[in-house]
Design an enzyme around this catalytic site. Structure first.
Site, PDB file in Angstrom:
ATOM      1  N   HIS A 155       0.872  -1.183   0.000  1.00 19.21           N
ATOM      2  CA  HIS A 155       0.000   0.000   0.000  1.00 19.21           C
ATOM      3  C   HIS A 155       0.906   1.228   0.000  1.00 19.21           C
ATOM      4  O   HIS A 155       1.602   1.483   0.972  1.00 19.21           O
ATOM      5  CB  HIS A 155      -0.908   0.007   1.232  1.00 19.21           C
ATOM      6  CG  HIS A 155      -1.862  -1.158   1.258  1.00 19.21           C
ATOM      7  ND1 HIS A 155      -3.074  -1.138   0.613  1.00 19.21           N
ATOM      8  CD2 HIS A 155      -1.765  -2.379   1.831  1.00 19.21           C
ATOM      9  CE1 HIS A 155      -3.692  -2.300   0.801  1.00 19.21           C
ATOM     10  NE2 HIS A 155      -2.919  -3.070   1.536  1.00 19.21           N
TER      11      HIS A 155
ATOM     12  N   ARG B 258      -0.226   4.345  -0.546  1.00 20.19           N
ATOM     13  CA  ARG B 258      -1.025   5.416   0.096  1.00 20.19           C
ATOM     14  C   ARG B 258      -1.232   6.683  -0.742  1.00 20.19           C
ATOM     15  O   ARG B 258      -2.102   7.477  -0.416  1.00 20.19           O
ATOM     16  CB  ARG B 258      -0.418   5.832   1.444  1.00 20.19           C
ATOM     17  CG  ARG B 258      -0.231   4.705   2.440  1.00 20.19           C
ATOM     18  CD  ARG B 258      -1.535   4.031   2.777  1.00 20.19           C
ATOM     19  NE  ARG B 258      -1.414   3.127   3.927  1.00 20.19           N
ATOM     20  CZ  ARG B 258      -2.246   2.155   4.191  1.00 20.19           C
ATOM     21  NH1 ARG B 258      -3.280   1.918   3.400  1.00 20.19           N
ATOM     22  NH2 ARG B 258      -2.095   1.382   5.237  1.00 20.19           N
TER      23      ARG B 258
ATOM     24  N   ASN C 246      -6.442   1.052  -3.004  1.00 22.37           N
ATOM     25  CA  ASN C 246      -7.273   1.753  -2.007  1.00 22.37           C
ATOM     26  C   ASN C 246      -6.696   3.108  -1.603  1.00 22.37           C
ATOM     27  O   ASN C 246      -6.428   3.382  -0.443  1.00 22.37           O
ATOM     28  CB  ASN C 246      -7.489   0.881  -0.777  1.00 22.37           C
ATOM     29  CG  ASN C 246      -6.204   0.588  -0.029  1.00 22.37           C
ATOM     30  OD1 ASN C 246      -5.129   0.464  -0.629  1.00 22.37           O
ATOM     31  ND2 ASN C 246      -6.291   0.465   1.286  1.00 22.37           N
TER      32      ASN C 246
ATOM     33  N   HIS D 293      -2.744 -12.723   1.175  1.00 17.67           N
ATOM     34  CA  HIS D 293      -2.336 -12.957   2.580  1.00 17.67           C
ATOM     35  C   HIS D 293      -3.161 -13.981   3.370  1.00 17.67           C
ATOM     36  O   HIS D 293      -3.883 -13.631   4.298  1.00 17.67           O
ATOM     37  CB  HIS D 293      -2.275 -11.649   3.345  1.00 17.67           C
ATOM     38  CG  HIS D 293      -3.428 -10.708   3.137  1.00 17.67           C
ATOM     39  ND1 HIS D 293      -4.730 -11.086   3.215  1.00 17.67           N
ATOM     40  CD2 HIS D 293      -3.443  -9.382   2.840  1.00 17.67           C
ATOM     41  CE1 HIS D 293      -5.506 -10.050   2.991  1.00 17.67           C
ATOM     42  NE2 HIS D 293      -4.750  -9.006   2.752  1.00 17.67           N
TER      43      HIS D 293
ATOM     44  N   ASN E 297      -4.820  -7.111   9.580  1.00 22.63           N
ATOM     45  CA  ASN E 297      -5.935  -7.822   8.969  1.00 22.63           C
ATOM     46  C   ASN E 297      -5.456  -8.510   7.689  1.00 22.63           C
ATOM     47  O   ASN E 297      -5.045  -7.829   6.764  1.00 22.63           O
ATOM     48  CB  ASN E 297      -7.058  -6.827   8.651  1.00 22.63           C
ATOM     49  CG  ASN E 297      -8.346  -7.522   8.290  1.00 22.63           C
ATOM     50  OD1 ASN E 297      -8.427  -8.753   8.341  1.00 22.63           O
ATOM     51  ND2 ASN E 297      -9.339  -6.764   7.893  1.00 22.63           N
TER      52      ASN E 297
ATOM     53  N   ASP F 182       2.690  -6.996   2.548  1.00 22.14           N
ATOM     54  CA  ASP F 182       1.440  -6.308   2.913  1.00 22.14           C
ATOM     55  C   ASP F 182       1.764  -4.996   3.638  1.00 22.14           C
ATOM     56  O   ASP F 182       1.190  -4.671   4.678  1.00 22.14           O
ATOM     57  CB  ASP F 182       0.514  -7.185   3.765  1.00 22.14           C
ATOM     58  CG  ASP F 182      -0.908  -6.602   3.829  1.00 22.14           C
ATOM     59  OD1 ASP F 182      -1.180  -5.585   3.155  1.00 22.14           O
ATOM     60  OD2 ASP F 182      -1.746  -7.159   4.564  1.00 22.14           O
TER      61      ASP F 182
ATOM     62  N   HIS G 112       1.102   3.480   8.477  1.00 24.02           N
ATOM     63  CA  HIS G 112       0.148   4.405   9.102  1.00 24.02           C
ATOM     64  C   HIS G 112       0.919   5.473   9.857  1.00 24.02           C
ATOM     65  O   HIS G 112       2.064   5.267  10.251  1.00 24.02           O
ATOM     66  CB  HIS G 112      -0.767   3.664  10.088  1.00 24.02           C
ATOM     67  CG  HIS G 112      -1.749   2.766   9.425  1.00 24.02           C
ATOM     68  ND1 HIS G 112      -2.759   3.242   8.620  1.00 24.02           N
ATOM     69  CD2 HIS G 112      -1.871   1.419   9.414  1.00 24.02           C
ATOM     70  CE1 HIS G 112      -3.465   2.223   8.156  1.00 24.02           C
ATOM     71  NE2 HIS G 112      -2.933   1.104   8.613  1.00 24.02           N
TER      72      HIS G 112
END
Lengths: 319, 428
Positions: free
Chosen positions: B64, B66, B96, B234, B282, B309, B313
């Site tokens: 990700h 971002r 995403n 995953h 997750n 993965d 953050h």
């Protein structure tokens, strides 16, 4: 009594029963015994916490736990500040750590926290120098409730060792059930959970309790029966079908209570749903100690504050 | 002509059954020659790989980045630099973002930004549904034309089986795989860790393994029924690994991946963490039985790929309490060391298998250049030092995301240098 009380509490905080040793629990109960007497004095106040500040940080609605803490704090002469979720900045997106830092800038000695999320008091305890007292976190623990429940039971039986205590209701979401199971098993009592499996956690034996899928067999030979509040609004009608059916199969009625030992105690952490988990005749009957629980709650919370402040058991009620 | 001579490395390339000490000459971004004692030249820059392992560049299938939209967590530039520092030469970035990568303009934006960052190759993954909302199919063909290499709504599960069916069918025209996050969100019931003994003990709401396994089963069946290309993201449970093993046994073309943290940690680590959400991810960390089943699946070839993965953050977001904090760890800079320490050091797999899992299979799954060091292949290399002692220090991360549960953990082995198109983009 087999369990020797500890000399002092091991931690600056009381975040859960899981982290307490039996001796510490014994010390808390013994100290509460000393402090119970303060409520019977004409002037219900001792100067123990004079000059100390307690912040009551309630991020979730609570009436009786908050009042009980406030009464305990005032009887110990502490200064109290009340934050509740409607007036705090938490709803504005402030992180728990920021709230903690802001609170610490006011130099409180104690933070009493009620939080909708599991583990919030535990995390807070790691970042503030004040003593953190858990007044209920998510679906995890409600240690002061378990202590007052145990205190109430012990006052009737003299000891907890060897007793059988039934906890019935929504065990899966209940921090009261969990803290009680941790505490009672540490003190040598047997805990029986009674609920349909949809209201039990998985791997329930982790909580040192036996589980029963019907109330009747759980009640046989029980010394105390603790009924938990059923919150229909939480259930989305998936965990059980209706209040009526719940009452029919899982409520404590006079007939069912007769299955327990004669004189078994009837308990409830409140607030009660009369006619749902408990019949009024039982709630108001001779065996009910529900109002004693409320009185004892103040003594237990005084004992916690007192011991965390560094006090000794024998001089607890002295002036 | 740009050249790079990588000298004396232990070259491991399972695509051509290679494991020997060789020099590699890269010319104009491609592997020009492999051999012993290749001629040196004053004008040929060298990379000394003596005592090191040289592998085809590692490709992360699940990153990700971002950007656009969440630049406070990570930018394409910082993510690319983190990938290089973590030993990856390419990353496939999830859709995403905000806006979601569900149309070719966003796909092109990501690729241009990555080009400017200049570190590693970035292969965008397009959204499966518009806005990743799980309702209407996104413009798959347009995105593939713009450069997308796969289609995915991850971390959102595809709840609607008809949408997944149509996506599997539709994507056959464009020959891209669908990467799914297999999870039934209703069954997961707002849980924040694995449901089991530990969640019951510490009072956190659990996500049951069956919420993943039901969907793994459903998605494999739909892939087989439609003939679509499915890549399971995953996997975290013993049952999921077993379902894939069975599917492959009966000839299914389904592929799957696991993260480095799921073969390294368990829910007992969550219990030790005193409700610190750095351990919240997750799929959640599962039991040691699940972890061991994943390791077994890696060893026996059921698992095709290891991924990071990477889910960076901001620190503020991980300062929230466990239930409110977002899922995910900053994984690009620890995945390779974890693989070396937890899989190579104890002998679960050999280096050749690791190269399959982190380079060859990922390249094949998303059909991108690389995965091999054959002459003419892209000059992307991951140079490893399997002996180097690494202590994970988030303060020294290149990624903006410092959210790692591995702070202070000592690992044996790590990347030593990263070469993309013949340029050394990172050197330890």
């Amino acid at each position: 009594m087999g369990i020797e009380p500890a000399v002092a509490l091991n931690s600056k905080d009381l975040v859960g029963i899981a982290g307490l040793e039996a001796g510490e629990i014994q010390l808390l109960l013994d100290t509460a015994e000393q402090l119970l007497e303060v409520a019977r004095r004409p002037i219900k106040k001792v100067p123990t916490l004079r000059g100390m500040t307690v912040v009551n940080l309630f991020m979730e609605p609570s009436t009786r736990t908050r009042f009980s803490f406030e009464v305990a704090e005032k009887r110990l002469s502490a200064d109290t500040l009340n934050f509740s979720s409607s007036t705090s900045s938490v709803t504005k997106g402030e992180t728990l750590f920021d709230t903690a830092r802001n609170l610490m800038a006011m130099a409180p000695d104690f933070i009493v926290i009620r939080h909708p999320n599991t583990g919030a008091p535990h995390r807070l305890s790691g970042v503030v120098s004040a003593s953190v007292i858990n007044a209920g976190d998510g679906s995890n623990e409600h240690p002061t409730q378990a202590l007052l429940d145990a205190f109430t039971i012990r006052r009737h039986f003299g000891s907890l060792t060897g007793l059988t205590v039934v906890v019935a209701g929504d065990i899966r979401h209940s921090r009261v059930a969990r803290s009680n199971a941790f505490l009672l098993s540490k003190m040598g009592a047997k805990v029986r959970f009674a609920a349909p499996a949809s209201l039990l956690p998985v791997e329930v034996e982790e909580l040192q309790a036996e589980s029963y899928l019907r109330l009747e067999p759980a009640l046989e030979g029980a010394d105390a029966v603790m009924m938990l509040r059923i919150q229909m609004e939480r259930q989305k009608k998936l965990n059980f079908p209706s209040m009526r059916e719940y009452y029919d199969f899982f409520a404590l009625t006079p007939e069912r209570l007769r299955l327990a030992k004669e004189g078994a105690l009837v308990m409830h952490p409140g607030p009660m749903n009369r006619g749902v988990e408990i019949d009024s005749e039982v709630a108001d009957g001779d065996q009910s100690v529900i109002l004693e629980q409320v009185t004892n709650g103040v003594a237990i919370r005084m004992a916690i504050l007192y011991l965390l402040a560094g006090g000794r058991s024998e001089s607890a009620a002295g002036s | 002509m740009s050249r790079l001579l990588v000298r004396n490395g232990r070259v491991i390339d399972p695509a051509q059954g290679l494991d020997e000490t060789l020099d590699i000459l890269i010319e104009d971004g491609r592997i020009a020659r492999l051999g012993r004692d290749l001629p040196r030249g004053a004008d040929v820059p060298e990379l000394d790989a003596d005592g090191l392992v040289v592998a085809p560049g590692f490709i992360d299938l699940h990153t990700h980045l971002r950007e656009p939209g969440f630049e406070h967590k990570e930018t394409i530039e910082t993510g690319c630099l983190a990938a290089a520092a973590g030993g990856f030469t390419a990353v496939c970035c999830m859709a995403n973002t905000n806006p979601v990568n569900d149309e070719p303009a966003v796909t092109r934006y990501i690729m241009e930004k990555a080009q400017r960052a200049g570190a590693v190759r970035v292969y965008p993954i397009g959204a499966l549904s518009k806005g990743c909302r799980g309702e209407e199919l996104a413009e798959v063909g347009e995105m593939v034309q713009a450069g997308a290499v796969a289609i995915s709504d991850s971390p959102s599960p595809v709840a609607n089986p008809l949408l997944l069916r149509r996506a599997l069918e539709y994507c056959r025209s464009f020959d891209v795989p669908i990467i799914v996050h297999p999870q039934d969100e209703i069954l997961s019931d707002r849980g924040s860790m694995n449901e089991g003994r530990v969640s019951t003990r510490i009072g956190l709401r659990g996500m049951p393994t069956v919420a993943e396994e039901l969907v793994v089963g459903r998605d494999i069946l739909l892939a087989e029924y439609t003939g679509g290309r499915l890549h399971l993201g995953h996997l975290s449970t013993a049952g999921s690994v077993e379902a894939v093993r069975e599917a492959k046994k009966r000839g299914s073309r389904v592929t799957c991946e696991v993260t480095a943290h799921h073969f390294s940690l368990t829910d007992e680590d969550v219990a030790s963490a005193n409700y610190d959400p750095l351990w919240k991810m997750n799929p959640p960390l599962r039991t040691d039985d699940d972890r061991r089943a994943i390791v077994k699946g890696i060893a026996d070839g059921t698992i095709d790929a290891i991924v990071s993965d990477h889910a960076p953050h901001h620190q503020d977001e991980k300062e929230m309490d466990f239930s409110d904090a977002p899922f995910g760890i900053s994984g690009l800079e620890t995945a390779v060391s974890l693989a070396l320490d937890r899989l190579i050091r104890p002998g679960v797999i050999d280096l050749s298998a690791l190269v399959r899992l982190m380079s060859m299979a990922p390249a094949r799954i998303v059909r991108v250049p690389g995965g091999s060091l054959k002459e003419g292949s892209v000059g992307d290399l991951t140079v490893l030092d399997p002996e180097r002692s690494v202590t994970v220090d988030p303060a020294s991360f290149v990624s903006k995301g410092r959210n790692t549960p591995f702070r202070g953990v000592k690992l044996q082995g790590g990347p030593a240098a990263t070469v993309v198109g013949g340029s050394v983009v990172w050197k330890g």
